[in-house]
Every structure is written in C-alpha cells, then in structure tokens.
Design a protein around this motif. Structure first.
Motif, mmCIF file in Angstrom:
data_model
loop_
_atom_site.group_PDB
_atom_site.id
_atom_site.type_symbol
_atom_site.label_atom_id
_atom_site.label_comp_id
_atom_site.label_asym_id
_atom_site.label_seq_id
_atom_site.Cartn_x
_atom_site.Cartn_y
_atom_site.Cartn_z
ATOM 1 N N VAL A 161 0.939 -1.129 -0.128
ATOM 2 C CA VAL A 161 0.003 0.183 0.000
ATOM 3 C C VAL A 161 1.071 1.212 -0.104
ATOM 4 N N GLN A 162 0.876 2.227 -0.886
ATOM 5 C CA GLN A 162 1.556 3.327 -1.030
ATOM 6 C C GLN A 162 0.568 4.442 -1.114
ATOM 7 N N ARG A 163 1.107 5.596 -0.267
ATOM 8 C CA ARG A 163 0.413 6.800 -0.523
ATOM 9 C C ARG A 163 1.148 7.998 -0.877
ATOM 10 N N PHE A 164 0.626 8.779 -1.821
ATOM 11 C CA PHE A 164 1.635 10.035 -2.187
ATOM 12 C C PHE A 164 0.833 11.142 -2.033
ATOM 13 N N ALA A 165 1.433 12.149 -1.235
ATOM 14 C CA ALA A 165 0.900 13.409 -0.991
ATOM 15 C C ALA A 165 1.792 14.641 -1.171
ATOM 16 N N GLU A 166 2.765 14.173 -1.085
ATOM 17 C CA GLU A 166 4.175 15.095 -1.233
ATOM 18 C C GLU A 166 5.287 14.693 -2.104
ATOM 19 N N ILE A 167 5.940 15.635 -2.792
ATOM 20 C CA ILE A 167 6.984 14.816 -3.746
ATOM 21 C C ILE A 167 7.973 14.147 -3.045
ATOM 22 N N ARG A 168 8.399 14.437 -1.846
ATOM 23 C CA ARG A 168 9.276 13.678 -1.085
ATOM 24 C C ARG A 168 8.752 12.231 -0.792
ATOM 25 N N GLU A 185 6.783 5.542 -12.705
ATOM 26 C CA GLU A 185 5.771 5.941 -11.549
ATOM 27 C C GLU A 185 5.718 7.363 -11.145
ATOM 28 N N MET A 186 6.718 7.944 -11.306
ATOM 29 C CA MET A 186 6.684 9.515 -11.185
ATOM 30 C C MET A 186 5.642 10.022 -12.178
ATOM 31 N N GLU A 187 5.879 9.599 -13.194
ATOM 32 C CA GLU A 187 5.042 10.281 -14.160
ATOM 33 C C GLU A 187 3.631 10.399 -14.158
ATOM 34 N N GLU A 188 3.118 9.081 -13.374
ATOM 35 C CA GLU A 188 1.598 8.976 -13.014
ATOM 36 C C GLU A 188 1.309 9.770 -11.602
ATOM 37 N N TYR A 189 2.405 9.948 -10.741
ATOM 38 C CA TYR A 189 2.063 10.272 -9.378
ATOM 39 C C TYR A 189 2.225 11.648 -9.135
ATOM 40 N N GLU A 190 3.471 12.221 -9.734
ATOM 41 C CA GLU A 190 3.705 13.643 -9.635
ATOM 42 C C GLU A 190 2.752 14.626 -9.969
ATOM 43 N N PRO A 191 2.071 14.304 -11.106
ATOM 44 C CA PRO A 191 1.037 15.377 -11.540
ATOM 45 C C PRO A 191 -0.111 15.594 -10.535
ATOM 46 N N HIS A 192 -0.566 14.486 -10.104
ATOM 47 C CA HIS A 192 -1.295 14.495 -8.816
ATOM 48 C C HIS A 192 -0.935 15.368 -7.613
ATOM 49 N N ILE A 193 0.385 15.199 -7.279
ATOM 50 C CA ILE A 193 0.943 15.829 -6.219
ATOM 51 C C ILE A 193 0.754 17.130 -6.526
ATOM 52 N N ALA A 194 1.381 17.505 -7.521
ATOM 53 C CA ALA A 194 1.275 19.016 -8.029
ATOM 54 C C ALA A 194 0.272 19.864 -7.871
ATOM 55 N N ALA A 195 -0.905 18.994 -8.130
ATOM 56 C CA ALA A 195 -2.376 19.657 -8.268
ATOM 57 C C ALA A 195 -2.782 19.427 -6.729
ATOM 58 N N GLY A 196 -2.191 18.989 -5.866
ATOM 59 C CA GLY A 196 -2.720 18.916 -4.457
ATOM 60 C C GLY A 196 -3.583 17.910 -4.428
ATOM 61 N N ASN A 197 -3.469 16.724 -5.222
ATOM 62 C CA ASN A 197 -4.353 15.677 -4.902
ATOM 63 C C ASN A 197 -3.580 14.578 -3.834
ATOM 64 N N VAL A 198 -4.170 13.855 -3.387
ATOM 65 C CA VAL A 198 -3.647 12.630 -2.723
ATOM 66 C C VAL A 198 -3.937 11.456 -3.620
ATOM 67 N N ILE A 199 -3.126 10.675 -3.787
ATOM 68 C CA ILE A 199 -2.911 9.552 -4.923
ATOM 69 C C ILE A 199 -2.391 8.024 -3.880
ATOM 70 N N TYR A 200 -3.154 6.972 -4.155
ATOM 71 C CA TYR A 200 -2.628 5.691 -3.645
ATOM 72 C C TYR A 200 -2.259 4.694 -4.777
ATOM 73 N N ALA A 201 -1.460 3.709 -4.446
ATOM 74 C CA ALA A 201 -1.198 2.892 -5.660
ATOM 75 C C ALA A 201 -0.573 1.552 -4.685
ATOM 76 N N GLY A 202 -0.008 0.727 -5.195
ATOM 77 C CA GLY A 202 0.728 -0.275 -4.712
ATOM 78 C C GLY A 202 0.338 -1.834 -5.352
ATOM 79 N N VAL A 203 -0.066 -3.054 -4.398
ATOM 80 C CA VAL A 203 0.061 -4.238 -4.913
ATOM 81 C C VAL A 203 -1.526 -4.843 -4.501
ATOM 82 N N PRO A 225 -6.022 9.630 6.047
ATOM 83 C CA PRO A 225 -5.836 10.431 7.091
ATOM 84 C C PRO A 225 -6.056 12.001 7.001
ATOM 85 N N ALA A 226 -5.858 12.341 5.763
ATOM 86 C CA ALA A 226 -6.281 13.839 5.742
ATOM 87 C C ALA A 226 -7.697 14.256 5.605
ATOM 88 N N GLY A 227 -8.618 13.120 5.628
ATOM 89 C CA GLY A 227 -9.971 13.549 5.538
ATOM 90 C C GLY A 227 -10.600 12.205 4.571
#
Length: 444
Positions: A169-176, A187-205, A218-220
């Motif tokens: 389970v992976q959660r991405f909310a910040e560039i770090r 992977e970054m090509e898919e996740y980074e635009p969401h983060i830049a737009a202020g979205n939370v995005i999950y991925a994983g297995v 956790p953010a709501g």
C-alpha cells in the motif's frame, strides 16, 4: 481435493490483482508461477508469502515469459490466465494458441470476478490505449470535484517494480513521498502531476487494502474515489461512472487491442481527446466506432492544449517523451514533438546515434519509435543514468520534455530542459455535459 495448477501471465499489474481477487485463499487452485513481460527487470522476483496467503508459504516465483512452455510442462499446468494489457488481439491469440498446443486452457478474467466494491462513489478513468490522455482527463475531473467542494482521493493502476511487500500500500501526498517509495520515472510520471495539483493518490499491490486505506484517508475521508487507469486495462473497482478516453491519432486501435475495447463497450462517458491534432477522417472513424460499440455513452470531444515553459523558437531541440506511450503504446509523436513544430523549433535532433546502454537497447526492441524522439525510460537507477548520458551526448540547444514530471529533478543535464504541459480542453458544451453526468451518477 486435487488443486488445479495455474500459471498467470502478467506484467506486474493485473496479474497480481487477479491472483489477489480470484486465487488467493482459494483451495481449488494452485498458482505455480507468474510470468513477466513488457517491463524491464520485473522477472526473477517472488510474489512474497506475506501477500500470497497461507496456501503459499514460500511465495510464488516470477519468471520471464519466455519460460512459459517449460513451466507448463514441468508443473503440469492445466490453466493459463492472461493478465496484461495494451496488446493487439493477434498477440493475445498467438499466446492462446501456444498455451492450447501445450494442453492447457487459456483464460481471460472479466470485470465482475475482479472488481472491488467501495463504500464511496467511484468514478473510473480508463482508455483504449496507453497515451490517450487518461492522466490529463483525471486531473481535469479532479478539478471539477474541487469546484464542487468534494474531497477526492485518487487510486492509480499498479506499477510495483520494486520490493513487492514494501509496495503493498503506497500513499503519495508530497514530492518527497516519491523518493521515500523509490519510484521509477514511469511511476513518477503518474503520481507527480497529482501531487502538484494537491491531490492524494494511492497505488501499490494489494488493492483491497489500498481501497480501504483510501476510504479512510488520514487527511479526510473522501466524497469520491477516482480510479486512475493504466495502459488500457479495465477498472479494478466497481465504478458508478466509467469515463473512457479515445485517441483519434490511432484510429481503429479502439477495436483492435486488448483490453481497450472492453473499456469502450462499458463506457458511460467517452472523451475523444487530441481533436486539435487529428485528421477529420480519423476522427470520424473513431466516432463511428464509439457510436456502434457504446451507443448510450455521452461523447465529449476535447483538445489537448499545449503550453511551453520557455522560448524554443529557432532552437535545435532534443525531444523527450513519455516512454510507455512510445514503446508498447506505439505512438510516433508526443506532446513535445507536436510543440516543437507548433512553437517554431528550428530542428529536432535525432538522439539515436548518441543512445547508450539500455536506451540503445530500447531503440533496438522498439524500432518503430518516432524519428527524432527519445523515450524517457527509467525503470531503474541504471536506466535513468543511461537516459542522462544519452541526453548529455546529444548536440542540441535544449531539451524539450513532454514527460509529465520535472525531468530536471531526475537527471543532471548539460543543457536547459524546457517542459511542455498539456491539459484537457473540452469542446463546445463538453465541460457542462461532463459535470452534469458526474452529478447525476455520483451525487444523486
């Protein structure tokens, strides 16, 4: 009870999901192996015991797909499940013929057996091919929800190219978060635009676990979950509204590639993207196929609006584009190559003579990659370094990057990198129609 022996053909995506939803914990089956293709260096691993359940205390080995005939013979495999996408029908049936010739059944699992149900409304954004514009459509729809003051959480189709248990389970909310999860360029090509737009995005297995985490973010807790599809696969989640993106630059592909036609047939909304770059005849071909296969779908025509973050007029440019779109997506052009012509670049420099290592190997494997285009391949640290070396060896004034990420954050280039951005721009009353169908299907 004798368990039926099964082999799952995959590419580190739907294969694991099919196992988790249909075979894990099912005493009727014994999955003896996965095979892997499409993505570099994803074989030679083991699907870990912690993800397999109690029936597989040693985990399940992952082999190169070339070993499939030998595995069928050695293990007495009775059924082979085909579980990857964005391939021509002829390709699928060639594999079917090989499997059947070895005595095993060939199986394709459908939507009902593999979809997971959420406690929240779900909208899925899928496509008929990779590179149609799913990501920009997803970003556009997420902005609609923000204007409605609806909290949205996105879940991305799997891209687990590293430690599978760590990526459960992976959660991405910040560039770090990209660095902490050791993401590849793909992977970054898919996740980074969401983060830049202020979205939370999950991925994983493990998408059952991922979905439950997304529902309790956790953010709501979200008002809606967005399924952000991958390749041309169909959704992992039971979707209240299915949006499907079509590419008129590849007319006929919507009816010729697995699993894109499945998406088209299930579509509630069809977005025909890139109309500003399409030939009228090709656009009409796509529209006719959409009307025939999804007669009840709302059809929205849209442009892919380009912007360039700098002056390229009169410059010689090295064009870098999204890797998968050029390779198994078979696109001959991308956003950066279109922008080079549209915004007055003097010359596009061919990177092939300068390609090194795995980048040179990519050109050999995919000779149809468009002339003068460098695919941003980065499935591991070695490939990223080869990409960097190739960029630096090309004699050009600047790099014109059509990838969705900040390439300058990943490679140390010896020339300026100018980004090309692209956003969905619905034509006519398309924006209003899309917002209306979202409200009618998700919030009433």
């Amino acid at each position: 009870m004798k368990r039926k022996k099964v082999l799952i053909m995959g590419a580190a995506g739907r294969d694991f999901h099919n196992f988790n939803t249909v075979f894990r914990g099912n005493p009727e089956y014994e999955v003896v192996a996965f095979t892997a293709t499409q993505i570099p260096n994803i074989d030679g691993r083991t699907y870990p015991a912690e993800l397999c359940g109690e029936l597989y205390p040693q985990g399940i080995p992952i082999h190169d797909e070339a070993a499939m005939p030998q595995l069928i013979r050695e293990h007495g495999v009775e059924e082979v499940v085909f579980a990857y996408t964005d391939v021509p029908y002829q390709y699928v049936m060639n594999r079917c013929a090989l499997v059947n010739s070895l005595g095993a059944d060939f199986r394709l699992l459908g939507y009902d057996k593999t979809r997971l149900r959420s406690t929240r409304p779900v909208i899925s954004i899928c496509a008929v091919r990779t590179g149609c514009g799913k990501s920009q459509t997803t970003r556009y729809i997420c902005e609609i929800f923000k204007r409605m003051a609806r909290r949205v959480v996105a879940v991305r189709h799997p891209m687990p190219y590293g430690n599978l248990y760590a990526q459960r389970v992976q959660r991405f909310a910040e560039i770090r978060d990209l660095e902490s999860h050791q993401c590849t360029i793909e992977e970054m090509e898919e996740y980074e635009p969401h983060i830049a737009a202020g979205n939370v995005i999950y991925a994983g297995v493990d998408y059952e676990a991922i979905l439950r985490c997304a529902e309790k973010d956790p953010a709501g807790e979200p008002d809606v979950i967005v399924w952000d599809g991958g390749n041309n696969d169909f959704p992992f989640f039971d979707s209240d509204l299915k949006v499907v993106v079509i590419d008129p630059l590849r007319p006929g592909h919507e009816t010729g590639y697995y699993a894109g036609e499945i998406n088209l047939c299930m579509a509630d909304v069809i977005v025909i993207n890139k109309m500003d770059s399409a030939a009228p005849r090709d656009a009409e071909t796509v529209k006719a196929n959409c009307s025939r296969l999804a007669p009840r779908a709302v059809i929205i025509e849209a442009d892919s609006t380009l912007s360039v973050a700098g002056d390229i007029s009169g410059k010689s440019v090295l064009v870098v584009e999204d890797g998968p779109t050029l390779t198994h997506g078979e696109m001959k052009i991308g956003a950066a190559s279109v922008a080079a012509h549209r915004f007055g670049a003097a010359r596009i420099v061919d990177p092939r003579p300068s390609a090194v290592g795995s980048i040179a190997a990519t050109y050999q494997k995919y000779p149809e990659v468009g002339e003068g285009i460098l695919p941003a391949m980065g499935y591991g640290e070695e490939q990223i370094r080869d990409l960097e070396a190739t960029i630096n060896a090309v004699d050009a004034d600047l790099v014109l990057s059509g990838t969705p990420i900040d390439l300058a954050r990943i490679v140390r280039a010896n020339k300026p990198i100018i980004r090309v951005s692209y956003e969905l721009s619905p034509r006519g009353n398309g924006a209003e129609a899309l917002e209306r169908v979202i409200v009618e299907n998700l919030f009433r």
